[in-house]
Motif scaffolding. Structure first.
Motif, PDB file in Angstrom:
ATOM      1  N   THR A   2       0.823  -1.189   0.000  1.00  0.00           N
ATOM      2  CA  THR A   2       0.000   0.000   0.000  1.00  0.00           C
ATOM      3  C   THR A   2       0.862   1.246   0.000  1.00  0.00           C
ATOM      4  O   THR A   2       1.856   1.332   0.719  1.00  0.00           O
ATOM      5  CB  THR A   2      -0.916  -0.008   1.241  1.00  0.00           C
ATOM      6  N   SER A   3       0.479   2.249  -0.815  1.00  0.00           N
ATOM      7  CA  SER A   3       1.219   3.491  -0.880  1.00  0.00           C
ATOM      8  C   SER A   3       1.293   4.123   0.498  1.00  0.00           C
ATOM      9  O   SER A   3       0.311   4.211   1.221  1.00  0.00           O
ATOM     10  CB  SER A   3       0.538   4.441  -1.860  1.00  0.00           C
ATOM     11  N   GLY A   4       2.490   4.598   0.869  1.00  0.00           N
ATOM     12  CA  GLY A   4       2.674   5.248   2.151  1.00  0.00           C
ATOM     13  C   GLY A   4       2.927   4.299   3.295  1.00  0.00           C
ATOM     14  O   GLY A   4       3.217   4.736   4.409  1.00  0.00           O
ATOM     15  N   MET A   5       2.835   2.994   3.076  1.00  0.00           N
ATOM     16  CA  MET A   5       3.059   2.025   4.141  1.00  0.00           C
ATOM     17  C   MET A   5       4.546   1.900   4.423  1.00  0.00           C
ATOM     18  O   MET A   5       5.363   1.886   3.507  1.00  0.00           O
ATOM     19  CB  MET A   5       2.460   0.673   3.754  1.00  0.00           C
ATOM     20  N   LYS A   6       4.886   1.806   5.693  1.00  0.00           N
ATOM     21  CA  LYS A   6       6.275   1.644   6.103  1.00  0.00           C
ATOM     22  C   LYS A   6       6.595   0.151   6.239  1.00  0.00           C
ATOM     23  O   LYS A   6       5.701  -0.677   6.318  1.00  0.00           O
ATOM     24  CB  LYS A   6       6.505   2.385   7.421  1.00  0.00           C
ATOM     25  N   SER A   7       7.880  -0.162   6.284  1.00  0.00           N
ATOM     26  CA  SER A   7       8.281  -1.566   6.298  1.00  0.00           C
ATOM     27  C   SER A   7       9.101  -1.883   7.546  1.00  0.00           C
ATOM     28  O   SER A   7       9.835  -1.046   8.062  1.00  0.00           O
ATOM     29  CB  SER A   7       9.093  -1.917   5.048  1.00  0.00           C
ATOM     30  N   VAL A   8       8.932  -3.121   8.013  1.00  0.00           N
ATOM     31  CA  VAL A   8       9.753  -3.634   9.101  1.00  0.00           C
ATOM     32  C   VAL A   8      10.268  -5.003   8.691  1.00  0.00           C
ATOM     33  O   VAL A   8       9.515  -5.841   8.201  1.00  0.00           O
ATOM     34  CB  VAL A   8       8.964  -3.713  10.431  1.00  0.00           C
ATOM     35  N   VAL A   9      11.558  -5.210   8.870  1.00  0.00           N
ATOM     36  CA  VAL A   9      12.161  -6.523   8.681  1.00  0.00           C
ATOM     37  C   VAL A   9      12.456  -7.094  10.059  1.00  0.00           C
ATOM     38  O   VAL A   9      13.126  -6.456  10.879  1.00  0.00           O
ATOM     39  CB  VAL A   9      13.456  -6.445   7.858  1.00  0.00           C
ATOM     40  N   SER A  53      17.124   0.278   4.147  1.00  0.00           N
ATOM     41  CA  SER A  53      15.845   0.788   3.636  1.00  0.00           C
ATOM     42  C   SER A  53      14.664   0.630   4.586  1.00  0.00           C
ATOM     43  O   SER A  53      13.852   1.554   4.704  1.00  0.00           O
ATOM     44  CB  SER A  53      15.516   0.123   2.300  1.00  0.00           C
ATOM     45  N   PRO A  54      14.503  -0.504   5.292  1.00  0.00           N
ATOM     46  CA  PRO A  54      13.306  -0.639   6.140  1.00  0.00           C
ATOM     47  C   PRO A  54      13.259   0.430   7.226  1.00  0.00           C
ATOM     48  O   PRO A  54      14.291   0.787   7.810  1.00  0.00           O
ATOM     49  CB  PRO A  54      13.467  -2.035   6.746  1.00  0.00           C
ATOM     50  N   ASP A  87      25.058   1.521  11.965  1.00  0.00           N
ATOM     51  CA  ASP A  87      25.738   2.597  11.237  1.00  0.00           C
ATOM     52  C   ASP A  87      24.743   3.486  10.495  1.00  0.00           C
ATOM     53  O   ASP A  87      25.013   4.680  10.290  1.00  0.00           O
ATOM     54  CB  ASP A  87      26.747   2.017  10.247  1.00  0.00           C
ATOM     55  N   SER A  88      23.619   2.921  10.084  1.00  0.00           N
ATOM     56  CA  SER A  88      22.631   3.692   9.327  1.00  0.00           C
ATOM     57  C   SER A  88      21.873   4.688  10.194  1.00  0.00           C
ATOM     58  O   SER A  88      21.282   5.644   9.692  1.00  0.00           O
ATOM     59  CB  SER A  88      21.617   2.752   8.653  1.00  0.00           C
ATOM     60  N   GLY A  89      21.862   4.451  11.518  1.00  0.00           N
ATOM     61  CA  GLY A  89      21.152   5.322  12.429  1.00  0.00           C
ATOM     62  C   GLY A  89      19.646   5.132  12.439  1.00  0.00           C
ATOM     63  O   GLY A  89      18.919   5.904  13.069  1.00  0.00           O
ATOM     64  N   ARG A  90      19.146   4.110  11.760  1.00  0.00           N
ATOM     65  CA  ARG A  90      17.704   3.902  11.671  1.00  0.00           C
ATOM     66  C   ARG A  90      17.220   2.983  12.794  1.00  0.00           C
ATOM     67  O   ARG A  90      18.009   2.253  13.398  1.00  0.00           O
ATOM     68  CB  ARG A  90      17.352   3.350  10.290  1.00  0.00           C
ATOM     69  N   PRO A  91      15.921   3.017  13.115  1.00  0.00           N
ATOM     70  CA  PRO A  91      15.409   2.298  14.285  1.00  0.00           C
ATOM     71  C   PRO A  91      15.721   0.803  14.275  1.00  0.00           C
ATOM     72  O   PRO A  91      15.545   0.116  13.268  1.00  0.00           O
ATOM     73  CB  PRO A  91      13.897   2.562  14.211  1.00  0.00           C
ATOM     74  N   LEU A 244      10.709  10.239  10.003  1.00  0.00           N
ATOM     75  CA  LEU A 244       9.992   9.296   9.147  1.00  0.00           C
ATOM     76  C   LEU A 244       8.485   9.514   9.185  1.00  0.00           C
ATOM     77  O   LEU A 244       7.769   8.954   8.356  1.00  0.00           O
ATOM     78  CB  LEU A 244      10.296   7.855   9.578  1.00  0.00           C
ATOM     79  N   ILE A 245       7.987  10.275  10.140  1.00  0.00           N
ATOM     80  CA  ILE A 245       6.558  10.556  10.195  1.00  0.00           C
ATOM     81  C   ILE A 245       6.268  11.735   9.276  1.00  0.00           C
ATOM     82  O   ILE A 245       6.855  12.804   9.428  1.00  0.00           O
ATOM     83  CB  ILE A 245       6.119  10.883  11.629  1.00  0.00           C
ATOM     84  N   PRO A 246       5.375  11.567   8.271  1.00  0.00           N
ATOM     85  CA  PRO A 246       5.087  12.671   7.348  1.00  0.00           C
ATOM     86  C   PRO A 246       4.547  13.899   8.062  1.00  0.00           C
ATOM     87  O   PRO A 246       3.852  13.789   9.069  1.00  0.00           O
ATOM     88  CB  PRO A 246       4.026  12.071   6.412  1.00  0.00           C
TER      89      PRO A 246
END
Length: 249
Positions: A2-9, A53-54, A87-91, A244-246
């Motif tokens: 779905t457009s705008g959906m975020k991803s979690v791995v 990316s996630p 290293d990416s600093g992402r959650p 990451l929150i619009p």
């Protein structure tokens, strides 16, 4: 997707040790979950994984040790993936084995406890823990413990929780990295899968599955609610930290 959906791995080591009660929160906040099972797919899948990316990466638990690369070679690739994610600093969220691997990746030690801790028991919060999302679990209050090793709060991290048997129960690095030794994600309504899957471990540790089942029935609904409050607040703060929150229209 779905457009705008975020991803979690989510790196999952056992089918029943999944995101549990956290999944409804992820759905509520617009995430699509993808599980990666290194025990099925092997180290190659971890080496090829896009870890940047996630919007969220989660490392889940397992009844193996964080220092056991010689026995389970995929753990080396998993550690590399965690280091790249850091290293990416992402959650990044780690639970039990996942928290231990993050601690190792940050330069902390992981070592055996005098004896395994399995069951519902209290965890207490440090001052920093009381000021963040973990305050929702209470101080002290019961959570599900299921581990034979423990991590040392790694360099650059803040210790958030402790217990009588385990002085390092949770740590954070800023708003984007959280390591939990205990299992807030476990679905008490599915405790039977844990009792079956870990039957040998329970017997070896002298833990009565009947008593554990009764504890899950008694404590489960409230613990599920509190665990979801912790996760929701942490995830929203992690999103905000990474912009990451619009923006509101």
């Amino acid at each position: 997707m779905t457009s705008g959906m975020k991803s979690v791995v989510a790196i999952r080591h056992l089918a029943f040790e999944d995101l549990g009660v956290f999944e409804p929160v992820l759905e509520e906040l617009g995430y699509r979950v993808r599980y990666l099972d290194p025990g099925v797919l092997g180290a190659d899948a971890l080496e090829a994984l896009d870890v940047e990316s996630p919007e969220l990466m989660v490392i889940l638990g397992a009844p193996i040790g964080a220092n056991d690369e010689a026995l389970y070679p995929f753990l080396g690739a998993e550690l590399d993936a965690i280091r790249h994610r850091l290293d990416s600093g992402r959650p990044l969220l780690g639970i039990c084995l996942g928290a231990q691997l993050i601690a190792r990746a940050l330069g902390g030690r992981v070592f055996p406890m005098p004896e395994k801790v399995i069951g519902f028991a209290d965890v207490s919060l440090t001052r920093e823990g009381q000021e963040g999302p973990l305050r929702h679990i209470g101080n002290p209050d019961s959570v599900l413990h299921w581990h034979g090793d423990m991590f040392e709060t790694p360099p650059g991290a803040v210790r958030l929780a402790y217990s009588h048997d385990c002085p390092h129960q949770a740590f954070a690095v800023g708003d984007t990295v959280l390591g939990l030794q205990f299992h807030l994600e476990a679905d008490p309504g599915r405790i039977e899968q844990w009792l079956i899957g870990h039957a040998v471990e329970l017997a070896e540790a002298g833990v009565d599955p009947v008593a554990l089942r009764q504890q899950a029935l008694l404590l489960g609904p409230d613990l599920e609610r509190r665990g979801q409050q912790v996760f929701r607040e942490w995830l929203m703060a992690a999103d905000a930290a990474n912009q990451l929150i619009p923006a509101a229209p």
